[in-house]
Design a protein around this motif. Structure first.
Motif, PDB file in Angstrom:
ATOM      1  N   LEU A  13       0.833  -1.190   0.000  1.00 45.84           N
ATOM      2  CA  LEU A  13       0.000   0.000   0.000  1.00 45.84           C
ATOM      3  C   LEU A  13       0.875   1.250   0.000  1.00 45.84           C
ATOM      4  O   LEU A  13       0.624   2.195  -0.757  1.00 45.84           O
ATOM      5  N   ASN A  14       1.912   1.259   0.818  1.00 54.60           N
ATOM      6  CA  ASN A  14       2.803   2.421   0.878  1.00 54.60           C
ATOM      7  C   ASN A  14       3.474   2.693  -0.461  1.00 54.60           C
ATOM      8  O   ASN A  14       3.610   3.842  -0.880  1.00 54.60           O
ATOM      9  N   HIS A  15       3.889   1.635  -1.157  1.00 53.32           N
ATOM     10  CA  HIS A  15       4.503   1.797  -2.474  1.00 53.32           C
ATOM     11  C   HIS A  15       3.499   2.408  -3.452  1.00 53.32           C
ATOM     12  O   HIS A  15       3.833   3.336  -4.199  1.00 53.32           O
ATOM     13  N   ALA A  16       2.280   1.922  -3.441  1.00 52.87           N
ATOM     14  CA  ALA A  16       1.249   2.438  -4.343  1.00 52.87           C
ATOM     15  C   ALA A  16       0.924   3.900  -4.048  1.00 52.87           C
ATOM     16  O   ALA A  16       0.751   4.706  -4.966  1.00 52.87           O
ATOM     17  N   LEU A  17       0.851   4.243  -2.768  1.00 50.88           N
ATOM     18  CA  LEU A  17       0.613   5.643  -2.391  1.00 50.88           C
ATOM     19  C   LEU A  17       1.737   6.541  -2.912  1.00 50.88           C
ATOM     20  O   LEU A  17       1.485   7.626  -3.436  1.00 50.88           O
ATOM     21  N   LYS A  18       2.963   6.078  -2.771  1.00 54.77           N
ATOM     22  CA  LYS A  18       4.121   6.853  -3.228  1.00 54.77           C
ATOM     23  C   LYS A  18       4.089   7.023  -4.747  1.00 54.77           C
ATOM     24  O   LYS A  18       4.302   8.124  -5.262  1.00 54.77           O
TER      25      LYS A  18
ATOM     26  N   GLN B 146      -7.301   6.338  -6.381  1.00 57.77           N
ATOM     27  CA  GLN B 146      -6.923   7.148  -5.226  1.00 57.77           C
ATOM     28  C   GLN B 146      -7.823   6.875  -4.031  1.00 57.77           C
ATOM     29  O   GLN B 146      -7.349   6.780  -2.901  1.00 57.77           O
ATOM     30  N   GLN B 147      -9.117   6.751  -4.268  1.00 55.81           N
ATOM     31  CA  GLN B 147     -10.054   6.525  -3.167  1.00 55.81           C
ATOM     32  C   GLN B 147      -9.755   5.200  -2.461  1.00 55.81           C
ATOM     33  O   GLN B 147      -9.776   5.126  -1.235  1.00 55.81           O
ATOM     34  N   ASP B 148      -9.481   4.155  -3.240  1.00 51.76           N
ATOM     35  CA  ASP B 148      -9.125   2.856  -2.651  1.00 51.76           C
ATOM     36  C   ASP B 148      -7.898   2.988  -1.759  1.00 51.76           C
ATOM     37  O   ASP B 148      -7.859   2.442  -0.654  1.00 51.76           O
ATOM     38  N   LEU B 149      -6.895   3.705  -2.251  1.00 47.53           N
ATOM     39  CA  LEU B 149      -5.651   3.875  -1.503  1.00 47.53           C
ATOM     40  C   LEU B 149      -5.880   4.662  -0.216  1.00 47.53           C
ATOM     41  O   LEU B 149      -5.383   4.291   0.843  1.00 47.53           O
TER      42      LEU B 149
ATOM     43  N   ALA C  24      -7.867   2.515   2.339  1.00 49.17           N
ATOM     44  CA  ALA C  24      -7.022   1.468   2.920  1.00 49.17           C
ATOM     45  C   ALA C  24      -6.011   2.083   3.883  1.00 49.17           C
ATOM     46  O   ALA C  24      -5.760   1.533   4.963  1.00 49.17           O
ATOM     47  N   HIS C  25      -5.453   3.220   3.510  1.00 47.65           N
ATOM     48  CA  HIS C  25      -4.492   3.892   4.386  1.00 47.65           C
ATOM     49  C   HIS C  25      -5.171   4.340   5.681  1.00 47.65           C
ATOM     50  O   HIS C  25      -4.619   4.156   6.779  1.00 47.65           O
ATOM     51  N   ALA C  26      -6.358   4.911   5.577  1.00 47.67           N
ATOM     52  CA  ALA C  26      -7.097   5.351   6.770  1.00 47.67           C
ATOM     53  C   ALA C  26      -7.404   4.161   7.672  1.00 47.67           C
ATOM     54  O   ALA C  26      -7.279   4.249   8.899  1.00 47.67           O
ATOM     55  N   HIS C  27      -7.784   3.037   7.080  1.00 44.48           N
ATOM     56  CA  HIS C  27      -8.070   1.820   7.852  1.00 44.48           C
ATOM     57  C   HIS C  27      -6.809   1.349   8.576  1.00 44.48           C
ATOM     58  O   HIS C  27      -6.858   0.965   9.752  1.00 44.48           O
ATOM     59  N   LEU C  28      -5.694   1.391   7.879  1.00 42.69           N
ATOM     60  CA  LEU C  28      -4.423   0.966   8.469  1.00 42.69           C
ATOM     61  C   LEU C  28      -4.023   1.891   9.621  1.00 42.69           C
ATOM     62  O   LEU C  28      -3.587   1.421  10.674  1.00 42.69           O
ATOM     63  N   VAL C  29      -4.182   3.188   9.438  1.00 41.36           N
ATOM     64  CA  VAL C  29      -3.873   4.149  10.504  1.00 41.36           C
ATOM     65  C   VAL C  29      -4.767   3.886  11.714  1.00 41.36           C
ATOM     66  O   VAL C  29      -4.305   3.914  12.865  1.00 41.36           O
ATOM     67  N   GLU C  30      -6.046   3.618  11.467  1.00 44.17           N
ATOM     68  CA  GLU C  30      -6.982   3.328  12.565  1.00 44.17           C
ATOM     69  C   GLU C  30      -6.555   2.066  13.327  1.00 44.17           C
ATOM     70  O   GLU C  30      -6.558   2.049  14.559  1.00 44.17           O
ATOM     71  N   LYS C  31      -6.157   1.035  12.602  1.00 44.16           N
ATOM     72  CA  LYS C  31      -5.701  -0.209  13.246  1.00 44.16           C
ATOM     73  C   LYS C  31      -4.443   0.042  14.068  1.00 44.16           C
ATOM     74  O   LYS C  31      -4.322  -0.463  15.188  1.00 44.16           O
TER      75      LYS C  31
END
Length: 160
Positions: A90-95, A120-123, A126-133
């Protein structure tokens, strides 16, 4: 549950694609009717290009005749879009999305066959979900450590 840090867990099934010889008019009709923000352009299941809303804006300024709408999509698509593998993070895709300023990323295998798509919305979701976890994990760790410290403090107090 799948590992949300890998793209295979967030990619969408590739239902928004057309073949390279599809007329521009048909591709645009499909985008409008289905509400797609992009179309993957394939040939023999392999990604050859992408048509995005940005391309549509560009085409609307370039086309001055009906002939432009009848030509194959391969003549106007963005060729060789940047693709990722489902095992990328996910981090690679965001970058990649940020650095390349792209909103849609095809997910392919090592034969360049289309497996899925992320946007972008998927990323962001997923990033928000990961931050929440991670936040939940940190909160639990703090609670556990606080309990341990209180227990040790109580033991020290009882020794005095």
């Amino acid at each position: 549950m799948s590992d949300i840090t890998l793209l295979e867990s967030i990619m969408r099934e590739p239902n928004n694609f057309v073949e390279v010889h599809t007329p521009v008019q048909e591709a645009l009709r499909l985008m409008r009717e289905q509400g797609y923000t992009c179309l993957m352009i394939v040939e023999n299941s392999q990604v050859r290009g992408i048509l995005t809303e940005r391309d549509v804006v560009r085409l609307s300024a370039e086309f001055t005749s009906v002939e432009g709408m009848l030509q194959p999509i391969e003549n106007v698509m963005t060729k060789e879009p940047y693709c990722l593998y489902k095992t990328h993070s996910l981090n690679h895709a965001l970058k990649v999305a940020q650095e390349m300023r792209i909103r849609h990323i095809p997910i392919t295998n090592n034969k360049n066959e289309l497996l899925g798509l992320i946007n972008q919305q998927d990323l962001l979701e997923a990033h928000a979900h990961l931050v929440e976890k991670h936040s939940e994990l940190l909160e639990q760790t703090v609670k556990d450590r606080t309990r341990e410290l209180e227990k040790l403090n109580h033991q020290l107090t009882s020794l005095s």
